[in-house]
Design an enzyme around this catalytic site. Structure first.
Site, PDB file in Angstrom:
ATOM      1  N   LYS A  70       1.156  -1.182   0.425  1.00 31.29           N
ATOM      2  CA  LYS A  70       0.313  -0.009   0.130  1.00 31.29           C
ATOM      3  C   LYS A  70       0.747   1.322   0.169  1.00 31.29           C
ATOM      4  O   LYS A  70       2.243   1.163   0.518  1.00 31.29           O
ATOM      5  CB  LYS A  70      -1.130  -0.119   0.948  1.00 31.29           C
ATOM      6  CG  LYS A  70       0.156   0.150   2.279  1.00 31.29           C
ATOM      7  CD  LYS A  70      -1.506  -0.603   3.555  1.00 31.29           C
ATOM      8  CE  LYS A  70       0.014  -0.590   5.521  1.00 31.29           C
ATOM      9  NZ  LYS A  70      -0.570  -1.218   6.381  1.00 31.29           N
ATOM     10  N   ARG A  86     -10.834  -0.046  15.168  1.00 29.82           N
ATOM     11  CA  ARG A  86     -10.569   0.567  14.004  1.00 29.82           C
ATOM     12  C   ARG A  86     -11.465   0.768  12.614  1.00 29.82           C
ATOM     13  O   ARG A  86     -12.869   1.048  12.797  1.00 29.82           O
ATOM     14  CB  ARG A  86      -8.989   0.140  13.237  1.00 29.82           C
ATOM     15  CG  ARG A  86      -8.942   1.310  11.741  1.00 29.82           C
ATOM     16  CD  ARG A  86      -7.237   1.681  11.464  1.00 29.82           C
ATOM     17  NE  ARG A  86      -6.912   0.141  11.379  1.00 29.82           N
ATOM     18  CZ  ARG A  86      -5.373   0.107  10.724  1.00 29.82           C
ATOM     19  NH1 ARG A  86      -4.983   0.906  10.510  1.00 29.82           N
ATOM     20  NH2 ARG A  86      -4.781  -1.036  10.259  1.00 29.82           N
ATOM     21  N   HIS A  89      -6.380  -6.724  13.276  1.00 25.59           N
ATOM     22  CA  HIS A  89      -5.146  -6.876  13.353  1.00 25.59           C
ATOM     23  C   HIS A  89      -4.508  -6.035  14.522  1.00 25.59           C
ATOM     24  O   HIS A  89      -5.711  -5.483  15.220  1.00 25.59           O
ATOM     25  CB  HIS A  89      -5.089  -5.070  12.256  1.00 25.59           C
ATOM     26  CG  HIS A  89      -3.852  -4.603  12.008  1.00 25.59           C
ATOM     27  ND1 HIS A  89      -2.845  -5.037  10.944  1.00 25.59           N
ATOM     28  CD2 HIS A  89      -4.361  -3.001  12.391  1.00 25.59           C
ATOM     29  CE1 HIS A  89      -1.796  -4.064  11.382  1.00 25.59           C
ATOM     30  NE2 HIS A  89      -2.390  -2.972  11.587  1.00 25.59           N
ATOM     31  N   ARG A 104       1.723 -10.857   6.725  1.00 27.19           N
ATOM     32  CA  ARG A 104       1.529  -9.174   5.976  1.00 27.19           C
ATOM     33  C   ARG A 104       1.910  -8.903   6.990  1.00 27.19           C
ATOM     34  O   ARG A 104       2.211  -7.651   7.620  1.00 27.19           O
ATOM     35  CB  ARG A 104       0.000  -8.758   6.376  1.00 27.19           C
ATOM     36  CG  ARG A 104      -1.611  -9.843   6.633  1.00 27.19           C
ATOM     37  CD  ARG A 104      -2.205  -8.990   6.665  1.00 27.19           C
ATOM     38  NE  ARG A 104      -3.355  -7.828   7.703  1.00 27.19           N
ATOM     39  CZ  ARG A 104      -2.901  -7.793   9.156  1.00 27.19           C
ATOM     40  NH1 ARG A 104      -3.919  -9.548   9.405  1.00 27.19           N
ATOM     41  NH2 ARG A 104      -2.751  -7.516  10.150  1.00 27.19           N
ATOM     42  N   TYR A 129      16.305  30.378   6.288  1.00 27.06           N
ATOM     43  CA  TYR A 129      14.735  31.376   7.111  1.00 27.06           C
ATOM     44  C   TYR A 129      15.515  31.525   8.859  1.00 27.06           C
ATOM     45  O   TYR A 129      15.411  30.197   9.191  1.00 27.06           O
ATOM     46  CB  TYR A 129      13.848  30.092   6.530  1.00 27.06           C
ATOM     47  CG  TYR A 129      13.421  30.934   5.488  1.00 27.06           C
ATOM     48  CD1 TYR A 129      13.291  31.648   4.940  1.00 27.06           C
ATOM     49  CD2 TYR A 129      13.546  29.084   5.068  1.00 27.06           C
ATOM     50  CE1 TYR A 129      12.977  31.966   3.570  1.00 27.06           C
ATOM     51  CE2 TYR A 129      12.239  29.330   3.547  1.00 27.06           C
ATOM     52  CZ  TYR A 129      12.701  30.428   2.903  1.00 27.06           C
ATOM     53  OH  TYR A 129      11.787  30.772   1.427  1.00 27.06           O
ATOM     54  N   CYS A 149      14.391  24.526   4.319  1.00 27.70           N
ATOM     55  CA  CYS A 149      12.691  25.247   3.892  1.00 27.70           C
ATOM     56  C   CYS A 149      12.306  24.015   2.763  1.00 27.70           C
ATOM     57  O   CYS A 149      12.458  22.496   2.972  1.00 27.70           O
ATOM     58  CB  CYS A 149      14.248  25.500   1.989  1.00 27.70           C
ATOM     59  SG  CYS A 149      15.168  26.756   3.136  1.00 27.70           S
ATOM     60  N   MET A 150      11.504  24.686   1.702  1.00 27.64           N
ATOM     61  CA  MET A 150      10.604  23.748   1.043  1.00 27.64           C
ATOM     62  C   MET A 150      10.935  23.084  -0.109  1.00 27.64           C
ATOM     63  O   MET A 150      11.362  21.583   0.240  1.00 27.64           O
ATOM     64  CB  MET A 150       9.860  24.285   0.369  1.00 27.64           C
ATOM     65  CG  MET A 150       8.407  23.211   0.014  1.00 27.64           C
ATOM     66  SD  MET A 150       7.817  24.352  -0.946  1.00 27.64           S
ATOM     67  CE  MET A 150       5.949  25.194   0.174  1.00 27.64           C
ATOM     68  N   ASP A 151      12.390  23.009  -0.356  1.00 24.85           N
ATOM     69  CA  ASP A 151      12.934  23.157  -1.692  1.00 24.85           C
ATOM     70  C   ASP A 151      14.458  22.559  -1.392  1.00 24.85           C
ATOM     71  O   ASP A 151      15.535  21.872  -2.472  1.00 24.85           O
ATOM     72  CB  ASP A 151      12.633  23.325  -2.910  1.00 24.85           C
ATOM     73  CG  ASP A 151      11.281  24.079  -3.034  1.00 24.85           C
ATOM     74  OD1 ASP A 151      10.555  23.244  -2.640  1.00 24.85           O
ATOM     75  OD2 ASP A 151      10.872  25.080  -3.094  1.00 24.85           O
TER      76      ASP A 151
HETATM   77  C1  LIG Z   1      -0.698  -1.924   6.430  1.00 23.84           C
HETATM   78  C2  LIG Z   1      -0.555  -2.828   7.705  1.00 23.84           C
HETATM   79  C3  LIG Z   1      -0.201  -4.087   7.662  1.00 23.84           C
HETATM   80  C4  LIG Z   1       1.237  -4.154   7.487  1.00 23.84           C
HETATM   81  O1  LIG Z   1       2.006  -2.966   8.869  1.00 23.84           O
HETATM   82  P1  LIG Z   1       3.476  -3.309   8.533  1.00 23.84           P
HETATM   83  O2  LIG Z   1       3.991  -2.458  10.483  1.00 23.84           O
HETATM   84  O3  LIG Z   1       3.700  -2.351   8.040  1.00 23.84           O
HETATM   85  O4  LIG Z   1       4.120  -4.429   8.626  1.00 23.84           O
HETATM   86  C5  LIG Z   1      -0.320  -5.057   7.959  1.00 23.84           C
HETATM   87  N1  LIG Z   1      -2.021  -5.939   8.502  1.00 23.84           N
HETATM   88  C6  LIG Z   1      -2.245  -4.761   8.723  1.00 23.84           C
HETATM   89  C7  LIG Z   1      -4.596  -4.250   7.970  1.00 23.84           C
HETATM   90  C8  LIG Z   1      -2.928  -3.238   7.224  1.00 23.84           C
HETATM   91  O5  LIG Z   1      -3.101  -1.873   7.249  1.00 23.84           O
END
Ligand SMILES: *Cc1c(COP(=O)(O)O)cnc(C)c1O
Length: 426
Positions: free
Chosen positions: A85, A183, A212, A268, A312, A359-361
């Site tokens: 993601k 969540r 999770h 995951r 700045y 700075c920004m850039d």
């Molecule tokens: C982002 C996410 C993960 C991965 O988590 P990490 O801490 O980056 O390993 C696993 N499960 C779900 C549901 C997530 O949203």
């Protein structure tokens, strides 16, 4: 020829031989010749680091290594989902996903339907799980691109099933169980009722059941234990009611390396896919290779007289014995402003202090021109390459160092560097 007011009107085309000019003919520039044109292919082939002197390098071998050590850890019979993601945490989703799949990842995880579509359009064919339940209006996209949703509302489940049915398709999904993170998900003690409400639908396939953890990376483990207990309770209740929960999964990176007892049927892997440690405890547990490094070239070098300020607010004053060098990256590129004056960069293997407000850039660093002992004196020049994150010689600056200064997680720091800089794979 009409000229657009873009500041680049070619002088050759604004002259014509018919016009009365106060010059003799031999001074006339390029009359009646075609204006010089630039070959679009040549323009497009100028690589990122030659367009701007700040870029990110992604080491795909590091991704391979991190997948392999994780596969070893989880053993045979446990699947690995590569979580790609947020454009693979800023590392580039398509390249990372292909590398992870070629190294043994069986599943991909994303957060939005468009992230999934990008992978499918790159001809990636492994199962993709959308880690959230999207709006119902996205259901046709799920089915067309064969992306499995996370499900936790009956309304979504039924419409998903009906739409699939109408197209003579199956409607595979993973059920999200809320075991305490609060969540998203069906609460752990309501999963049997939930499945009873939707199970009549013939198109639905419960392919997996997951939860999770909120505290897999924390010192305190009681809340973590409660979540495991609730998750097992939910899975067992589903089985007792005659529902096959499918692939059971729960572990994020921290849980993978700290708690082998929660590997279940799949893990995951997110932040550690990219080589970062989610917490102190995983440092001893596994050797990861960070995939991302940040590079820039010096765009200006000058001696600033003693006590003159830099950047700045002029929060830094030159001691006079330094050269001030400028780099063309700033907080818009992920080098967060909160790091101002608190980081080093590496020039010719030596650490140099970043000075003044980022700075920004752009940002500045100082090179000490005094000579001490046998330390080689640096001679910074415009165009010299500097490491902002990475290793050169014995000097190392890590995403973890920046994470510590900013009191955040490596996820946020890594993603920041994807904002604007070109990316190079090696
Ligand atoms: C982002 C996410 C993960 C991965 O988590 P990490 O801490 O980056 O390993 C696993 N499960 C779900 C549901 C997530 O949203």
């Amino acid at each position: 020829m009409s000229e657009l007011p873009n500041g680049f009107t070619g002088f050759s085309s604004s002259f014509s031989t018919d016009t009365q000019l106060p010059y003799s003919r031999e001074f006339l520039p390029r009359t009646k010749t075609e204006p010089l044109s630039f070959d679009p292919e040549k323009l497009a082939s100028i690589p990122g680091p030659e367009r701007r002197w700040a870029w990110v390098e992604i080491d795909l071998n590091a991704i391979r290594h991190n997948v392999m050590v994780t596969k070893q850890r989880i053993g045979q019979g446990c699947r690995l989902m590569a979580v790609v993601k947020a454009d693979a945490y800023g590392h580039g989703a398509v390249r990372v996903a292909k590398t992870a799949v070629n190294s043994g990842a069986e599943y991909l995880g994303v957060a939005t339907i468009d992230e999934a579509i990008e992978l499918r359009e790159a001809m990636i064919n492994v199962p993709i799980l959308l880690l959230v339940e999207p709006p119902m209006s996205a259901i046709p996209l799920l089915l067309a691109y064969k992306v499995m949703p996370t499900v936790y509302t009956p309304e979504f489940a039924i419409l998903y099933a009906e739409t699939a049915d109408a197209h003579r398709l199956r409607a595979p999904f993973h059920l999200k169980v809320n075991t305490g993170m609060n969540r998203i998900g069906v609460r752990f003690d309501e999963v049997v009722d939930f499945m009873a409400r939707i199970d009549f639908h013939r198109a639905l396939d419960l392919v997996g059941t997951f939860t999770h953890f909120a505290t897999a990376d924390c010192d305190e483990t009681l809340d973590f234990q409660i979540q495991i207990k609730r998750f097992l309770e939910a899975v067992n209740a589903l089985r007792a009611s005659g529902v096959n929960p499918g692939i059971i999964h729960a572990a994020n990176s921290a849980a993978i390396f700290r708690y082998p007892e929660v590997h279940f049927d799949m893990v995951r892997l997110g932040i550690s896919l990219y080589g970062f440690h989610p917490c102190r405890q995983t440092r001893m547990a596994v050797e990861l290779h960070p995939a991302m490094s940040v590079h820039a070239c010096i765009t200006d070098v000058k001696t600033v007289p003693m006590s003159e300020g830099v950047s700045y607010g002029m929060l830094y004053r030159s001691p006079g014995s330094v050269k001030i060098c400028t780099l063309p990256l700033g907080y818009a590129d992920g080098l967060r402003r909160g790091l101002s004056g608190r980081i080093d960069v590496i020039l010719d293997g030596q650490r140099c202090r970043q000075v003044g407000t980022i700075c920004m850039d752009q940002c500045m660093f100082e090179v000490d021109m005094r000579v001490y002992g046998n330390r080689p004196r640096l001679n910074p020049q415009i165009g010299d390459e500097v490491i902002v994150v990475g290793q050169q010689g014995d000097s190392v600056i890590t995403i973890d160092d920046l994470t510590g200064i900013l009191q955040t997680v490596p996820h946020e720091v890594a993603i920041g560097f994807a904002n604007r800089m070109p990316r190079v794979y090696c």
